[in-house]
Design a protein around this motif. Structure first.
Motif, PDB file in Angstrom:
ATOM      1  N   ALA A 127       0.830  -1.217   0.000  1.00  0.00           N
ATOM      2  CA  ALA A 127       0.000   0.000   0.000  1.00  0.00           C
ATOM      3  C   ALA A 127       0.859   1.260   0.000  1.00  0.00           C
ATOM      4  O   ALA A 127       0.466   2.285  -0.571  1.00  0.00           O
ATOM      5  CB  ALA A 127      -0.935  -0.010   1.204  1.00  0.00           C
ATOM      6  N   ALA A 128       2.029   1.176   0.621  1.00  0.00           N
ATOM      7  CA  ALA A 128       2.910   2.352   0.690  1.00  0.00           C
ATOM      8  C   ALA A 128       3.675   2.574  -0.617  1.00  0.00           C
ATOM      9  O   ALA A 128       4.365   3.584  -0.769  1.00  0.00           O
ATOM     10  CB  ALA A 128       3.892   2.185   1.846  1.00  0.00           C
ATOM     11  N   GLY A 129       3.584   1.623  -1.557  1.00  0.00           N
ATOM     12  CA  GLY A 129       4.324   1.750  -2.810  1.00  0.00           C
ATOM     13  C   GLY A 129       5.797   1.428  -2.669  1.00  0.00           C
ATOM     14  O   GLY A 129       6.612   1.832  -3.516  1.00  0.00           O
ATOM     15  N   ASP A 130       6.162   0.700  -1.624  1.00  0.00           N
ATOM     16  CA  ASP A 130       7.566   0.319  -1.445  1.00  0.00           C
ATOM     17  C   ASP A 130       8.035  -0.547  -2.612  1.00  0.00           C
ATOM     18  O   ASP A 130       7.237  -1.288  -3.203  1.00  0.00           O
ATOM     19  CB  ASP A 130       7.751  -0.478  -0.141  1.00  0.00           C
ATOM     20  CG  ASP A 130       7.522   0.374   1.103  1.00  0.00           C
ATOM     21  OD1 ASP A 130       7.275   1.585   0.962  1.00  0.00           O
ATOM     22  OD2 ASP A 130       7.582  -0.190   2.214  1.00  0.00           O
ATOM     23  N   THR A 131       9.310  -0.482  -2.911  1.00  0.00           N
ATOM     24  CA  THR A 131       9.847  -1.332  -3.980  1.00  0.00           C
ATOM     25  C   THR A 131      10.560  -2.553  -3.408  1.00  0.00           C
ATOM     26  O   THR A 131      10.935  -3.469  -4.135  1.00  0.00           O
ATOM     27  CB  THR A 131      10.841  -0.542  -4.855  1.00  0.00           C
ATOM     28  OG1 THR A 131      11.859   0.006  -4.015  1.00  0.00           O
ATOM     29  CG2 THR A 131      10.118   0.575  -5.595  1.00  0.00           C
ATOM     30  N   GLN A 132      10.775  -2.549  -2.080  1.00  0.00           N
ATOM     31  CA  GLN A 132      11.447  -3.677  -1.433  1.00  0.00           C
ATOM     32  C   GLN A 132      10.707  -4.066  -0.172  1.00  0.00           C
ATOM     33  O   GLN A 132      10.145  -3.214   0.521  1.00  0.00           O
ATOM     34  CB  GLN A 132      12.867  -3.281  -1.033  1.00  0.00           C
ATOM     35  CG  GLN A 132      13.814  -3.190  -2.207  1.00  0.00           C
ATOM     36  CD  GLN A 132      15.254  -3.197  -1.731  1.00  0.00           C
ATOM     37  OE1 GLN A 132      15.572  -2.575  -0.722  1.00  0.00           O
ATOM     38  NE2 GLN A 132      16.114  -3.895  -2.442  1.00  0.00           N
ATOM     39  N   ALA A 133      10.753  -5.354   0.120  1.00  0.00           N
ATOM     40  CA  ALA A 133      10.240  -5.859   1.393  1.00  0.00           C
ATOM     41  C   ALA A 133      11.298  -6.826   1.924  1.00  0.00           C
ATOM     42  O   ALA A 133      12.392  -6.930   1.360  1.00  0.00           O
ATOM     43  CB  ALA A 133       8.903  -6.561   1.200  1.00  0.00           C
ATOM     44  N   GLY A 134      10.968  -7.534   2.993  1.00  0.00           N
ATOM     45  CA  GLY A 134      11.969  -8.471   3.508  1.00  0.00           C
ATOM     46  C   GLY A 134      11.613  -8.959   4.886  1.00  0.00           C
ATOM     47  O   GLY A 134      10.447  -8.907   5.304  1.00  0.00           O
ATOM     48  N   CYS A 135      12.635  -9.426   5.580  1.00  0.00           N
ATOM     49  CA  CYS A 135      12.427  -9.981   6.910  1.00  0.00           C
ATOM     50  C   CYS A 135      13.621  -9.617   7.786  1.00  0.00           C
ATOM     51  O   CYS A 135      14.712  -9.313   7.274  1.00  0.00           O
ATOM     52  CB  CYS A 135      12.241 -11.489   6.844  1.00  0.00           C
ATOM     53  SG  CYS A 135      13.521 -12.357   5.916  1.00  0.00           S
ATOM     54  N   THR A 136      13.364  -9.647   9.086  1.00  0.00           N
ATOM     55  CA  THR A 136      14.376  -9.237  10.062  1.00  0.00           C
ATOM     56  C   THR A 136      14.389 -10.232  11.210  1.00  0.00           C
ATOM     57  O   THR A 136      13.331 -10.635  11.695  1.00  0.00           O
ATOM     58  CB  THR A 136      14.023  -7.849  10.640  1.00  0.00           C
ATOM     59  OG1 THR A 136      13.884  -6.908   9.573  1.00  0.00           O
ATOM     60  CG2 THR A 136      15.091  -7.368  11.612  1.00  0.00           C
ATOM     61  N   VAL A 137      15.576 -10.624  11.668  1.00  0.00           N
ATOM     62  CA  VAL A 137      15.698 -11.353  12.931  1.00  0.00           C
ATOM     63  C   VAL A 137      16.322 -10.401  13.939  1.00  0.00           C
ATOM     64  O   VAL A 137      17.316  -9.732  13.646  1.00  0.00           O
ATOM     65  CB  VAL A 137      16.559 -12.623  12.784  1.00  0.00           C
ATOM     66  CG1 VAL A 137      16.719 -13.315  14.150  1.00  0.00           C
ATOM     67  CG2 VAL A 137      15.930 -13.586  11.782  1.00  0.00           C
ATOM     68  N   HIS A 138      15.686 -10.327  15.110  1.00  0.00           N
ATOM     69  CA  HIS A 138      16.168  -9.380  16.127  1.00  0.00           C
ATOM     70  C   HIS A 138      16.080  -9.996  17.514  1.00  0.00           C
ATOM     71  O   HIS A 138      15.339 -10.965  17.728  1.00  0.00           O
ATOM     72  CB  HIS A 138      15.355  -8.075  16.079  1.00  0.00           C
ATOM     73  CG  HIS A 138      13.901  -8.257  16.410  1.00  0.00           C
ATOM     74  ND1 HIS A 138      13.391  -8.035  17.661  1.00  0.00           N
ATOM     75  CD2 HIS A 138      12.848  -8.662  15.655  1.00  0.00           C
ATOM     76  CE1 HIS A 138      12.101  -8.294  17.659  1.00  0.00           C
ATOM     77  NE2 HIS A 138      11.742  -8.678  16.448  1.00  0.00           N
ATOM     78  N   VAL A 139      16.829  -9.419  18.431  1.00  0.00           N
ATOM     79  CA  VAL A 139      16.723  -9.807  19.836  1.00  0.00           C
ATOM     80  C   VAL A 139      15.432  -9.205  20.370  1.00  0.00           C
ATOM     81  O   VAL A 139      15.117  -8.052  20.074  1.00  0.00           O
ATOM     82  CB  VAL A 139      17.934  -9.280  20.639  1.00  0.00           C
ATOM     83  CG1 VAL A 139      17.811  -9.665  22.103  1.00  0.00           C
ATOM     84  CG2 VAL A 139      19.242  -9.792  20.050  1.00  0.00           C
ATOM     85  N   VAL A 140      14.678  -9.988  21.119  1.00  0.00           N
ATOM     86  CA  VAL A 140      13.400  -9.512  21.648  1.00  0.00           C
ATOM     87  C   VAL A 140      13.643  -8.663  22.897  1.00  0.00           C
ATOM     88  O   VAL A 140      14.387  -9.062  23.801  1.00  0.00           O
ATOM     89  CB  VAL A 140      12.472 -10.695  21.993  1.00  0.00           C
ATOM     90  CG1 VAL A 140      11.161 -10.193  22.607  1.00  0.00           C
ATOM     91  CG2 VAL A 140      12.196 -11.520  20.740  1.00  0.00           C
ATOM     92  N   THR A 141      12.999  -7.473  22.896  1.00  0.00           N
ATOM     93  CA  THR A 141      13.007  -6.623  24.088  1.00  0.00           C
ATOM     94  C   THR A 141      11.552  -6.407  24.503  1.00  0.00           C
ATOM     95  O   THR A 141      10.639  -6.948  23.876  1.00  0.00           O
ATOM     96  CB  THR A 141      13.671  -5.263  23.801  1.00  0.00           C
ATOM     97  OG1 THR A 141      12.892  -4.576  22.817  1.00  0.00           O
ATOM     98  CG2 THR A 141      15.101  -5.430  23.302  1.00  0.00           C
ATOM     99  N   GLY A 142      11.353  -5.593  25.501  1.00  0.00           N
ATOM    100  CA  GLY A 142       9.994  -5.351  25.989  1.00  0.00           C
ATOM    101  C   GLY A 142       9.137  -4.557  25.033  1.00  0.00           C
ATOM    102  O   GLY A 142       7.929  -4.453  25.221  1.00  0.00           O
ATOM    103  N   ASP A 143       9.721  -3.989  23.981  1.00  0.00           N
ATOM    104  CA  ASP A 143       8.952  -3.220  22.998  1.00  0.00           C
ATOM    105  C   ASP A 143       8.702  -4.076  21.767  1.00  0.00           C
ATOM    106  O   ASP A 143       9.609  -4.765  21.276  1.00  0.00           O
ATOM    107  CB  ASP A 143       9.716  -1.952  22.602  1.00  0.00           C
ATOM    108  CG  ASP A 143       9.868  -1.003  23.786  1.00  0.00           C
ATOM    109  OD1 ASP A 143       8.880  -0.810  24.516  1.00  0.00           O
ATOM    110  OD2 ASP A 143      10.986  -0.495  23.982  1.00  0.00           O
ATOM    111  N   LEU A 144       7.485  -3.999  21.237  1.00  0.00           N
ATOM    112  CA  LEU A 144       7.068  -4.881  20.139  1.00  0.00           C
ATOM    113  C   LEU A 144       7.950  -4.718  18.894  1.00  0.00           C
ATOM    114  O   LEU A 144       8.114  -3.600  18.391  1.00  0.00           O
ATOM    115  CB  LEU A 144       5.604  -4.580  19.774  1.00  0.00           C
ATOM    116  CG  LEU A 144       5.008  -5.452  18.664  1.00  0.00           C
ATOM    117  CD1 LEU A 144       4.878  -6.894  19.114  1.00  0.00           C
ATOM    118  CD2 LEU A 144       3.663  -4.896  18.211  1.00  0.00           C
ATOM    119  N   ASP A 145       8.480  -5.862  18.406  1.00  0.00           N
ATOM    120  CA  ASP A 145       9.267  -5.883  17.162  1.00  0.00           C
ATOM    121  C   ASP A 145      10.388  -4.852  17.179  1.00  0.00           C
ATOM    122  O   ASP A 145      10.662  -4.176  16.168  1.00  0.00           O
ATOM    123  CB  ASP A 145       8.351  -5.703  15.935  1.00  0.00           C
ATOM    124  CG  ASP A 145       7.321  -6.815  15.834  1.00  0.00           C
ATOM    125  OD1 ASP A 145       7.641  -7.944  16.256  1.00  0.00           O
ATOM    126  OD2 ASP A 145       6.202  -6.561  15.377  1.00  0.00           O
TER     127      ASP A 145
END
Ligand code: GAR
Length: 199
Positions: A127-145
């Motif tokens: 919907a935003a018209g982005d030309t790239q997407a993807g995925c991320t692996v991160h360390v979990v903290t108390g704040d969402l994602d």
């Protein structure tokens, strides 16, 4: 050898690639697959791989998040994990629970964080018209994602993409990225993984 718990809610395709990668010279082994949904397809996959499973059904704890997280902690404690991998685990965890596993819990999220925390990531990127997407692996903290990023992979958004076609393209990269990150993390290496495009 590090002991890894994998938390799922659904089909468990990321769980399966993580579990299959943990063999041979890998510095970790899967010790339990835990689902908050009794019907999660990933449970059968885990059983087929010979990995113990646990279910903590969140619907039995309506309005009692502390009770749900207490049960989750108890189920996890039975398997004494060193690392927890969230792999399509669709419950928000409180800072209190996350704090108990500080620095030892990873998550895979289907967007290029910090863009599109939360749900419907692919629809929002299209919907935003982005030309790239993807995925991320991160360390979990108390704040969402949120939390330190340990790896990202990118895919193009093609003209005519639907959420389904984009999700499928991203999932291929999730299956490359998460095992690569876990290998490093289990070796106490926090250098971010940046995957080259394509398999
Ligand atoms: C994956 O696309 C994962 O990134 C996403 O759920 C899917 C699970 O698929 N996770 C989230 O959206 C977390 N907020 P899987 O069960 O086949 O691994």
């Amino acid at each position: 050898m590090k002991r890894v718990a994998i938390l799922i809610s659904g089909s468990g395709s990321n769980m399966e690639v993580l579990a299959r990668d943990m063999a041979g010279d890998h510095p970790a082994r899967p010790v339990v697959v835990l689902s908050n949904r009794p019907g999660a397809g990933g449970l059968a996959k885990a059983e087929a791989l010979g990995i113990p499973t646990e279910v903590v059904d969140h619907t039995l704890y309506k309005g009692d998040r502390p009770g749900f997280e207490r049960a989750l902690s108890e189920a996890l404690a039975r398997h004494a994990p060193d690392i927890i991998c969230l792999a399509g685990f669709m419950r928000i965890l409180t800072p209190d629970f996350v704090g108990r596993w500080a620095g030892r819990m990873l998550n895979i999220h289907p967007s290029l964080l910090p863009k599109y925390r939360g749900l419907d990531t692919h629809a929002r990127a299209i919907a935003a018209g982005d030309t790239q997407a993807g995925c991320t692996v991160h360390v979990v903290t108390g704040d969402l994602d949120d939390g330190p990023i340990l790896g990202q992979a990118r895919v193009p958004i093609e003209p005519g993409d639907t959420t389904e076609t984009l999700a499928a393209r991203v999932l291929v990269e999730e299956h490359r990225l998460y095992p690569a990150v876990l290998r490093r993390f289990a070796s106490d290496d926090m250098t971010p993984v940046i995957l080259p495009a394509g398999a």
